[in-house]
Write a protein that holds these residues in place. Structure first.
Motif: not given
Length: 289
Positions: A225-227, A254, A256
């Motif tokens: 995951s992006s964060e 992934n 977001d």
């Protein structure tokens, strides 16, 4: 009467003050009906020779006459904390989708270091192959999954066969792997948890799943995951690239906007709207099992 109510409230407050976030989520998930149609069919079941135990979940509708695919799920916690009981929400979610789900415990740092918790994982797989039929599971259709440190165990066991072979495990039934927010390429070690867990091993490169990518690896879904600032997406990106280089079957997603914890939280009924992690994982598992 009031004294009784006060004692109950104090007990609840004490639990809330000491319970881990995953444990609280599991409690809440149960209250709102997460996995209402599933049952804990095996609790505190011993495996291996280290005094470890595992739990087994399956659908109430499942019967021993129709064997179900089996998912072994290892919990996260940075190799230092966590418990199988805390992740009942994840077990219930997959059991509701038709899997017999096994959640094993494993030993933690600082009492042990790599590869002891990997060996614990291998022993859990051996127990499953020997015993899961009596709980309605199909020993010929196994999949591995886990979150964070648990994903490291799931993926390393699937890619580096020496641990399972040493435990007497038949590799053929391992049909698929789903890694959630896992560390797969993190050497040289630069964080306290990885240093504490891995740095004593004399061959540090062998702690890294990325170094065992091979053509005959079981199909893998790597979720990131992006964060995620705890286990950065580069881990999944790097392993995906290595598996693609050798023409292994691999998919990466992934998500977001999600962070490290939200990926596994999304398996629960309470937070499923955060992303289709459960649906995507089940679709992948069903495709390959």
């Amino acid at each position: 009467m009031w004294i009784g109510i006060l004692l109950i409230l104090l007990a609840i407050a004490g639990y809330l003050a000491t319970a881990s976030p995953p444990a609280l989520l599991s409690k809440y998930d149960a209250v709102i009906g997460g996995g209402r149609e599933v049952a804990l069919v095996g609790e505190n079941v011993g495996f291996g020779d280290k005094g470890l135990t595992l739990d087994i979940w399956r659908s109430n509708a499942a019967s021993n006459a129709s064997k179900k695919p089996v998912l072994i799920f290892w919990h996260g916690g940075g190799w230092v904390k966590g418990s199988r009981r805390d992740y009942a929400f994840a077990a219930r979610a997959f059991a509701q989708q038709g899997f017999v789900v096994v959640v094993p415990d494993y030993r933690k740092v600082p009492d042990v270091h790599f590869p002891d918790f990997i060996d614990d994982g291998a022993q859990a797989v051996r127990w499953v192959q020997d015993n899961i039929a009596q709980y309605g599971g199909d020993r010929s259709r196994l999949a591995f999954s886990g979150h964070s440190a648990g994903a490291h165990t799931a993926v390393l066991l699937a890619l580096d066969p020496r641990w399972l072979i040493a435990a007497g495990v038949d590799m053929a039934p391992i049909k698929a792997v789903v890694g959630l927010s896992g560390p797969y390429d993190f050497y040289p070690f630069d964080k306290k948890r990885s240093i504490d867990a891995m740095s004593r091993y004399p061959q540090p490169e062998r702690t890294q799943p990325v170094n065992f990518a091979s053509t005959d690896a079981p199909p893998m879904l790597l979720i990131t995951s992006s964060e995620d600032s705890t286990v950065r997406p580069r881990n999944a990106i790097s392993l995906t690239a290595k598996l693609e280089e050798v023409d292994a079957t691999v998919e990466m997603i992934n998500y977001d906007g999600l962070d490290h914890e939200e990926v596994v939280m999304a398996l629960s009924k309470a937070f499923r709207s955060k992303g289709p992690i459960l649906d995507d994982s089940v679709t992948f598992l069903n495709k390959h099992m």
